[in-house]
Design a protein around this motif. Structure first.
Motif, PDB file in Angstrom:
ATOM      1  N   GLY A 103       0.807  -1.200   0.000  1.00  0.00           N
ATOM      2  CA  GLY A 103       0.000   0.000   0.000  1.00  0.00           C
ATOM      3  C   GLY A 103       0.845   1.256   0.000  1.00  0.00           C
ATOM      4  N   GLY A 104       0.238   2.342  -0.432  1.00  0.00           N
ATOM      5  CA  GLY A 104       0.963   3.614  -0.461  1.00  0.00           C
ATOM      6  C   GLY A 104       1.891   3.684  -1.657  1.00  0.00           C
ATOM      7  N   GLY A 105       2.291   4.889  -1.983  1.00  0.00           N
ATOM      8  CA  GLY A 105       3.192   5.084  -3.109  1.00  0.00           C
ATOM      9  C   GLY A 105       4.637   4.856  -2.708  1.00  0.00           C
ATOM     10  N   LEU A 106       5.391   4.242  -3.530  1.00  0.00           N
ATOM     11  CA  LEU A 106       6.818   4.004  -3.338  1.00  0.00           C
ATOM     12  C   LEU A 106       7.129   3.260  -2.045  1.00  0.00           C
ATOM     13  N   GLY A 107       6.276   2.325  -1.669  1.00  0.00           N
ATOM     14  CA  GLY A 107       6.531   1.521  -0.477  1.00  0.00           C
ATOM     15  C   GLY A 107       6.241   2.218   0.826  1.00  0.00           C
ATOM     16  N   MET A 108       5.645   3.388   0.804  1.00  0.00           N
ATOM     17  CA  MET A 108       5.324   4.118   2.037  1.00  0.00           C
ATOM     18  C   MET A 108       4.071   3.493   2.664  1.00  0.00           C
ATOM     19  N   GLY A 109       4.090   3.305   3.938  1.00  0.00           N
ATOM     20  CA  GLY A 109       2.927   2.754   4.624  1.00  0.00           C
ATOM     21  C   GLY A 109       3.004   1.247   4.701  1.00  0.00           C
ATOM     22  N   GLY A 110       2.041   0.663   5.371  1.00  0.00           N
ATOM     23  CA  GLY A 110       2.023  -0.777   5.514  1.00  0.00           C
ATOM     24  C   GLY A 110       2.842  -1.260   6.691  1.00  0.00           C
ATOM     25  N   GLY A 111       3.590  -0.391   7.344  1.00  0.00           N
ATOM     26  CA  GLY A 111       4.303  -0.763   8.548  1.00  0.00           C
ATOM     27  C   GLY A 111       5.673  -1.369   8.329  1.00  0.00           C
ATOM     28  N   GLY A 112       5.964  -1.920   7.193  1.00  0.00           N
ATOM     29  CA  GLY A 112       7.266  -2.566   6.992  1.00  0.00           C
ATOM     30  C   GLY A 112       7.841  -2.175   5.654  1.00  0.00           C
ATOM     31  N   GLY A 113       8.612  -3.037   5.103  1.00  0.00           N
ATOM     32  CA  GLY A 113       9.167  -2.795   3.771  1.00  0.00           C
ATOM     33  C   GLY A 113      10.330  -1.834   3.812  1.00  0.00           C
ATOM     34  N   ALA A 114      10.250  -0.778   3.014  1.00  0.00           N
ATOM     35  CA  ALA A 114      11.370   0.150   2.857  1.00  0.00           C
ATOM     36  C   ALA A 114      11.581   1.029   4.080  1.00  0.00           C
ATOM     37  N   VAL A 115      10.553   1.168   4.937  1.00  0.00           N
ATOM     38  CA  VAL A 115      10.663   2.062   6.076  1.00  0.00           C
ATOM     39  C   VAL A 115      11.411   1.396   7.233  1.00  0.00           C
ATOM     40  N   SER A 116      11.164   0.122   7.439  1.00  0.00           N
ATOM     41  CA  SER A 116      11.777  -0.564   8.577  1.00  0.00           C
ATOM     42  C   SER A 116      13.244  -0.859   8.300  1.00  0.00           C
ATOM     43  N   GLY A 117      13.951  -1.194   9.365  1.00  0.00           N
ATOM     44  CA  GLY A 117      15.374  -1.481   9.245  1.00  0.00           C
ATOM     45  C   GLY A 117      15.644  -2.742   8.453  1.00  0.00           C
ATOM     46  N   ARG A 118      14.853  -3.786   8.682  1.00  0.00           N
ATOM     47  CA  ARG A 118      15.061  -5.045   7.961  1.00  0.00           C
ATOM     48  C   ARG A 118      13.702  -5.605   7.587  1.00  0.00           C
ATOM     49  N   ALA A 119      13.506  -5.793   6.306  1.00  0.00           N
ATOM     50  CA  ALA A 119      12.238  -6.325   5.823  1.00  0.00           C
ATOM     51  C   ALA A 119      12.223  -7.841   6.015  1.00  0.00           C
ATOM     52  N   ALA A 120      11.031  -8.377   6.129  1.00  0.00           N
ATOM     53  CA  ALA A 120      10.892  -9.819   6.256  1.00  0.00           C
ATOM     54  C   ALA A 120      11.308 -10.486   4.953  1.00  0.00           C
ATOM     55  N   ALA A 121      12.178 -11.483   5.057  1.00  0.00           N
ATOM     56  CA  ALA A 121      12.685 -12.167   3.868  1.00  0.00           C
ATOM     57  C   ALA A 121      11.746 -13.321   3.536  1.00  0.00           C
ATOM     58  N   THR A 122      10.831 -13.067   2.640  1.00  0.00           N
ATOM     59  CA  THR A 122       9.907 -14.107   2.214  1.00  0.00           C
ATOM     60  C   THR A 122      10.530 -14.884   1.068  1.00  0.00           C
ATOM     61  N   ALA A 123       9.880 -15.981   0.732  1.00  0.00           N
ATOM     62  CA  ALA A 123      10.382 -16.803  -0.369  1.00  0.00           C
ATOM     63  C   ALA A 123      10.324 -16.036  -1.687  1.00  0.00           C
ATOM     64  N   LEU A 124       9.249 -15.260  -1.882  1.00  0.00           N
ATOM     65  CA  LEU A 124       9.151 -14.478  -3.116  1.00  0.00           C
ATOM     66  C   LEU A 124      10.191 -13.370  -3.152  1.00  0.00           C
ATOM     67  N   GLY A 125      10.503 -12.796  -1.998  1.00  0.00           N
ATOM     68  CA  GLY A 125      11.541 -11.773  -1.940  1.00  0.00           C
ATOM     69  C   GLY A 125      12.909 -12.324  -2.299  1.00  0.00           C
ATOM     70  N   LYS A 126      13.215 -13.504  -1.759  1.00  0.00           N
ATOM     71  CA  LYS A 126      14.488 -14.150  -2.077  1.00  0.00           C
ATOM     72  C   LYS A 126      14.559 -14.533  -3.553  1.00  0.00           C
ATOM     73  N   LEU A 127      13.440 -15.018  -4.083  1.00  0.00           N
ATOM     74  CA  LEU A 127      13.406 -15.395  -5.498  1.00  0.00           C
ATOM     75  C   LEU A 127      13.564 -14.165  -6.390  1.00  0.00           C
ATOM     76  N   THR A 128      13.010 -13.033  -5.969  1.00  0.00           N
ATOM     77  CA  THR A 128      13.164 -11.793  -6.725  1.00  0.00           C
ATOM     78  C   THR A 128      14.623 -11.375  -6.786  1.00  0.00           C
ATOM     79  N   TRP A 129      15.321 -11.438  -5.644  1.00  0.00           N
ATOM     80  CA  TRP A 129      16.752 -11.102  -5.629  1.00  0.00           C
ATOM     81  C   TRP A 129      17.554 -12.065  -6.501  1.00  0.00           C
ATOM     82  N   LEU A 130      17.224 -13.345  -6.436  1.00  0.00           N
ATOM     83  CA  LEU A 130      17.945 -14.345  -7.237  1.00  0.00           C
ATOM     84  C   LEU A 130      17.739 -14.103  -8.732  1.00  0.00           C
ATOM     85  N   LEU A 131      16.492 -13.896  -9.130  1.00  0.00           N
ATOM     86  CA  LEU A 131      16.210 -13.645 -10.546  1.00  0.00           C
ATOM     87  C   LEU A 131      16.811 -12.320 -11.005  1.00  0.00           C
TER      88      LEU A 131
END
Length: 117
Positions: A27-55
Motif C-alpha cells: 500500500g501507499g506510493g513508493l513503499g510508504m505505509g504498511g508498517g514494513g518494507g522500505a521504512v523498517s530497518g530489515r524487511a521480512a525475507a519471504t520466499a518471493l523476496g528471495k526469489l526476486t533477488w535471485l532472478l
C-alpha cells in the motif's frame, strides 16, 4: 552461445516480472505505509523476496554476459564495414570562384558564367 544466453535472459525477464507481480502490495506510493518494507530497518525475507533477488541477480549477469559477447563479436569492425557498403569516392569538382557564390543582382539578366582565374 549468444542465442542460448539470450533465451535464458528473456526467460529470466518474464520470471522476474511474474514474481514481482505475485508479491503482496504494502500500500501507499513508493513503499510508504504498511508498517514494513522500505521504512523498517530489515524487511521480512519471504520466499518471493528471495526469489526476486535471485532472478534479479541472474538477469544482471546475463545482461553483462550478452554485452561482453556482442562486444567481442563486433570488435575491430565498424557498422559500415559489416554492411559492405563502400563510401562514395571523392569527386573532382572544383570550388567555384567567389563571384558565383553571390546571389544575382536585380540588373543581371544574363546567365552566370564562371570567370577565368
Amino acid at each position: 552461445m549468444e542465442n542460448v544466453v539470450l533465451i535464458i535472459h528473456l526467460l529470466l525477464a518474464l520470471g522476474l516480472i511474474a514474481v514481482v507481480l505475485m508479491q503482496r502490495s504494502e500500500g501507499g506510493g513508493l513503499g510508504m505505509g504498511g508498517g514494513g518494507g522500505a521504512v523498517s530497518g530489515r524487511a521480512a525475507a519471504t520466499a518471493l523476496g528471495k526469489l526476486t533477488w535471485l532472478l534479479g541477480a541472474a538477469f544482471i549477469v546475463t545482461s553483462i554476459t550478452l554485452t561482453v559477447l556482442v562486444a567481442q563479436k563486433s570488435s575491430g569492425a565498424s557498422v559500415i564495414d559489416r554492411l559492405g557498403v563502400t563510401p562514395p569516392a571523392a569527386s573532382d569538382t572544383t570550388v567555384p570562384s567567389g563571384d558565383l557564390l553571390l546571389p544575382p543582382s536585380a540588373d543581371d539578366n544574363a546567365p552566370l558564367v564562371p570567370l577565368a582565374d
